[in-house]
Design an enzyme around this catalytic site. Structure first.
Site, PDB file in Angstrom:
ATOM      1  N   LYS B  76      38.296  48.745  48.499  1.00 19.76           N
ATOM      2  CA  LYS B  76      37.704  49.551  47.423  1.00 19.76           C
ATOM      3  C   LYS B  76      36.284  49.956  47.820  1.00 19.76           C
ATOM      4  O   LYS B  76      35.528  49.145  48.356  1.00 19.76           O
ATOM      5  CB  LYS B  76      37.698  48.727  46.134  1.00 19.76           C
ATOM      6  N   SER B 151      39.543  50.297  37.380  1.00 16.60           N
ATOM      7  CA  SER B 151      38.871  51.199  38.286  1.00 16.60           C
ATOM      8  C   SER B 151      39.376  51.124  39.725  1.00 16.60           C
ATOM      9  O   SER B 151      39.107  52.030  40.512  1.00 16.60           O
ATOM     10  CB  SER B 151      37.368  50.904  38.272  1.00 16.60           C
ATOM     11  N   SER B 175      39.988  45.521  36.191  1.00 12.74           N
ATOM     12  CA  SER B 175      40.062  46.626  37.158  1.00 12.74           C
ATOM     13  C   SER B 175      40.966  46.381  38.359  1.00 12.74           C
ATOM     14  O   SER B 175      41.236  47.309  39.117  1.00 12.74           O
ATOM     15  CB  SER B 175      38.665  46.977  37.665  1.00 12.74           C
TER      16      SER B 175
END
Ligand SMILES: [Zn+2]
Lengths: 488, 489
Positions: B76, B151, B175
């Site tokens: 990420k 996210s 997330s």
């Protein structure tokens, strides 16, 4: 200056840089004077993702300092973020302490400048740890002003010591700062070099003016940018005059204008209005979630308390009571720091004469230290050596002149006092020898004998000089006494 | 489509595949799917092939290899990498390359993993749909009209799309788990402090945690083993040894295990029927493995979302202060030197105005408000008190059971654009996940079925602090008797 009775009210905020090897939350060197931006890492630059880790040594130094100024150390303290935008502050917040400072509620004992025998207790509200910000350097080149930022100082540990508004004059402020610096350097907590910024002072000052029995307070002024004790003193003296004159002119009081900030202009010796960095700042303090609260077990506090030893103020008082030194002499020795105190005490112990030890140290020792740019730790004459030497003086076996010869010999040779005396050919002269020498001189100088008999005792002085020439080892005091005895 | 990490390790050992071949397959898969999915913000093709080559050379030389040797891992874009940009999917950090690696990145390199690239996300991890990214939305591989969740939307989507077997996400309020549920993969949020946050760009420091995403519990355990552990540079890191998580997964026998089902979630009207059905079905599966099911309640669960949406923005408003255009990142080109506040403040304001997206600005405003003088007691300090009550609820619940079972999300993947203009609807996506963050607990999201549109449904297990082994043990048993995690889009 005044038609009214005026009380000056001063409180100090003193920022002290702690003497740690590394910064408060990272491993970067905290040393002063490196080229700009060379002592930085992701943590002190506040780069995305970097996290602070507390420096245990800074905690220890803060506790030691706090204990020395009679603060209480809470069992738990924590870190808070103080948020404001400034180019020197790369994270946009400063890690500081808000509601649980590491030291709280103490006092500093100072000598009353108005009464050398009196003492004053100046209250300490709190002392808290925080990280320092960087430095902006304004380049005014070719009409355009550039600002360069040096972040080396970011994250160096500071202890902010906040006093009660208990100080009543610039002289008291100077005494407070002197005592504080003495304690902090004595404990090796800080260098307290104002020129290097390791001790920074902000002063809050205003006047309480008695007007027909009613107290009127002038607006509080925070004075900044003072970079020597002298500047602090002058700035406060100036500010007291200025505030009174202003009040006489405009009558403004604290109700009209609670607080302003002024800088000190050292060149023109005056304070000037500074633009406020933040107007009624809301720092939005909250506990820093990157750092755990700090638990301080009472055993740790006690161990640190034990490690403090005798503090300068106590030594100062003890040197007067135990060794019968004058306040001035005690002050000179204490001001030289722990190593000199220890040196003095050993010399006094071995010689058995504290006053003589003090005077030798203040004159011969300190002058040599200055000339040779030495610290007492590196001084060639050991405390025992000097003590033994002075003991001979006390016993009348050496006069001051010969003792100084020995002292000078010891400065340049690795030698004991006995060896030095031997090398210099100094011999103990026995009483019969002195008697014979004196009789010889009296026989040769009947005029002197007559003068003394007629009451001019000081006439023997010329014979003492002659005796010294004939036998350099003759003790002048003994010669004098013998001459007078023989004259009868 | 790549195999599981375990299978790829086995094939390298048997000589059927080299690390370079695996990496090339991963890069080809990305090239094929990413124009539609947009899971990546940066693909480090050359660096990845170089890393794979080094693994092959080490293997050939008979040198010892790390536990993730030759396995492509996507990361990420919230984790700092010294050789790739780190943007947090924000215009503010476009092109920013940190001078250092996050600890987890360092650990991946030590484990001989092949870092394939950085994955798309909601800007600064704020969002539940990867629609707030400054680099375009990521699409759900199961239905490209739908979001992958957020996210960590890119991190979940690239695993679901078969680009890589493993990815790292971060979980502040769900997330990792919510996008894992939407994308039909397995995602774990570890105990707070179990994995170092050093080099994880902070959203809300007291809630953030890095964690693994993979097809199966086996691979999740493998990745967790490599990234967990004490870190002296992170004060909140836990100084506890790392168990051998993979070894725990060898049984389907759950006798003696008590699983609590949350009464509140099973009665919640806002939750889709299919989700509740999947949770009940999962309960039956666990019972069939020998576990005992009990009903428990967490009295303050209705305060999870409001508490979270005070604390997280407060911390975020502070953590994001450093982005002001002075030191790095986006700096405005239109400084107003005649501005009333002066050129410096003008530069700050414009850089932040231009650099941050709407959701980030909204949360900064909320956070600053909730921390400001006169409001801190009403909001921030009150939220801290409620947070303690919420932790207390979990402590009490775990005296009655070993694990908690419930939904991950109120619904399956929603359509792109459906909630983006309605922040409250978006925030309610975190209804079941934020509790674990507020209490610092480990929690896992597992594929548990499909809804009437054929979209994956996730189920969630939560465990007491540092009981990742217990989570993985039960989750592993579930996956050994179900096949939801083997389905591909
Ligand atoms: Zn540093």
């Amino acid at each position: 200056m005044t038609a009214h009775e005026v009380t000056t009210i001063i409180g100090l905020e003193v920022h002290v840089q702690l003497k740690t090897q590394t910064k408060l939350f990272c491993g970067c060197s905290a040393a002063f004077g490196a080229p700009p931006n060379t002592q930085v890492c992701p943590v002190c630059l506040g780069l995305p993702g970097a996290l602070p880790v507390m420096n245990e040594h800074a905690i220890e130094l803060a506790i030691r300092a706090g204990l020395a100024i009679h603060c209480s150390i809470p069992p738990m303290t924590k870190w808070d973020r103080k948020q404001y935008f400034y180019p020197d502050l790369p994270k946009g917040y400063q890690i500081s302490q808000f509601d649980l400072p590491i030291c709280a509620d103490g006092y500093l004992e100072i000598t009353d400048p108005a009464d050398p025998d009196g003492t004053r207790h100046i209250g300490i509200i709190r002392a808290h740890l925080e990280e320092d910000a960087g430095k902006s350097m304004h380049d005014e080149v070719a009409g355009k002003s550039d600002t360069r930022i040096d972040l080396n100082r970011c994250g160096t540990p500071l202890l902010e010591i906040v006093s009660q508004p208990d100080l009543r004059s610039a002289a008291e402020v100077k005494e407070y700062l002197t005592q504080l610096k003495l304690i902090l350097t004595h404990l090796d907590v800080s260098d307290c070099e104002m020129q290097e910024g390791s001790l920074r002072v902000d002063a809050n000052v205003n006047l309480h003016i008695d007007v027909d029995g009613k107290k009127v307070a002038t607006p509080i002024v925070e004075v900044k940018n003072m970079n020597s004790f002298r500047a602090v003193e002058r700035a406060l003296e100036y500010e007291v005059e200025r505030q009174y004159a202003d009040w006489e002119n405009d009558g403004l009081t604290i109700e009209d204008n609670p607080k302003t900030t002024r800088g000190w202009d050292d060149v023109n010796q005056r304070t000037f209005v500074q633009r406020e960095k933040e107007e009624s700042a809301d720092y939005r303090y909250f506990p820093d979630p990157d750092l755990l609260p700090v638990r301080i077990p009472s055993e740790r506090v006690e161990a640190l308390r034990q490690s403090l030893g005798e503090l300068p103020r106590a030594t100062y008082l003890r040197l007067q009571s135990q060794h019968d030194l004058k306040p001035y002499d005690a002050d000179v020795i204490v001001n030289q720091g722990p190593a000199m105190i220890a040196y003095f005490e050993r010399v006094a112990e071995v010689s058995g004469d504290a006053k003589r030890s003090s005077s030798w140290i203040q004159q011969d020792v300190m002058r040599t230290l200055k000339d040779r740019e030495l610290s007492i730790d590196a001084f060639p004459v050991t405390s025992v050596g000097l003590g033994e030497l002075l003991k001979l003086v006390v016993k009348g076996q050496l006069d001051n002149t010969r003792a100084r010869d020995v002292f000078n010999y010891l400065l340049d040779h690795e030698s004991t006092v006995d060896q030095a005396i031997q090398s210099l050919g100094i011999e103990q002269v026995d009483n019969s020898e002195i008697d014979a020498l004196c009789q010889e001189l009296l026989d040769a100088n009947p005029a002197v004998v007559a003068d003394v008999r007629s009451g001019k005792v000081q006439a023997v002085g010329s014979l003492i000089g002659q005796a010294k020439k004939k036998n350099p080892n003759a003790n002048p005091q003994q010669v004098r006494e013998t001459l007078l005895k023989l004259i009868g | 489509m790549l195999d599981s990490a375990k299978e790829l390790l086995r094939m390298q050992e048997s000589g059927d595949l080299t690390a370079v071949e695996i990496t090339e397959q991963a890069l080809a898969a990305i090239q094929h799917s990413d124009p539609q999915i947009n899971a990546f913000t940066h693909v480090a093709a050359e660096l990845a092939v170089d890393a794979a080559r080094r693994v092959d050379a080490k293997r050939l030389a008979g040198e010892a290899l790390g536990p993730l040797a030759g396995i492509p891992v996507a990361v990420k874009d919230v984790l700092c990498t010294a050789d790739m940009p780190t943007t947090c999917s924000s215009r503010m950090l476009k092109g920013f390359q940190p001078p250092y690696d996050a600890t987890v990145i360092h650990k991946l390199r030590e484990a001989d993993a092949v870092l394939i690239g950085k994955t798309n996300m909601d800007e600064f991890a704020m969002g539940a749909s990867t629609e707030t990214s400054a680099f375009g939305v990521t699409r759900n591989p199961w239905d490209t009209d739908r979001t992958p969740g957020g996210s960590s939307g890119g991190a979940a989507a690239c695993v679901a799309a078969g680009n890589v077997p493993l990815s790292l996400g971060s979980d502040t309020g769900g997330s990792i788990r919510q996008p894992a549920a939407f994308c039909g993969v397995t995602g774990l949020k570890p105990t707070y402090g179990r994995v170092s946050r050093y080099g994880l760009v902070a959203f809300a420091s007291s809630l953030d945690q890095v964690g693994p995403i993979a097809w199966s519990v086996d691979d999740v355990a493998l990745l967790l083993e490599s990234i967990a552990g004490f870190e002296p540079r992170d004060s909140t890191s836990l100084n506890q040894g790392v168990p051998n998580y993979s070894e725990i997964l060898q049984t389907t026998d759950l006798r003696g295990l008590k699983i609590g089902i949350l009464r509140e979630s099973s009665e919640n009207k806002a939750v889709d029927h299919a989700i509740l059905a999947a949770v009940h079905h999962a309960g039956d599966v666990f019972r069939s493995c020998g576990a005992e099911l009990v009903e428990v309640n967490l009295p303050h669960s209705e305060y999870w979302v409001p508490t979270y949406y005070v604390i997280a923005p407060c911390e975020a408003s502070s953590n994001l202060s450093r982005y002001e255009g002075a030191h790095y990142g986006h700096r405005t080109e239109s400084i107003d030197s005649n501005s009333e506040q002066g050129p410096l403040v003008s530069a700050y304001c414009r850089s932040r105005e231009e650099g941050f997206g709407a959701e980030v600005k909204r949360r900064i405003m909320v956070g600053m408000y909730a921390l400001s003088e006169g409001y801190a007691d009403k909001y921030y300090n009150q939220a801290l008190k409620v947070r303690r009550l919420i932790k207390g609820d979990f402590d009490a619940a775990f005296t009655q059971c070993d694990l908690l079972l419930g939904p991950v999300t109120p619904s399956s993947a929603f359509r792109i654009g459906e909630k983006v203009d309605d922040p409250i609807q978006m925030y309610l996506c975190d209804l079941f996940t934020v509790g674990a963050n507020l209490a610092g607990l480990p929690a896992i999201s597992l594929p548990g079925g499909f809804d009437e549109h054929g979209l994956p449904i996730g189920i969630q297990l939560q465990a007491p602090v540092l009981e990742e082994s217990r989570l993985l043990f039960a989750a592993g048993a579930f996956q050994s008797v179900t096949d939801y995690h083997t389905k591909r889009p």
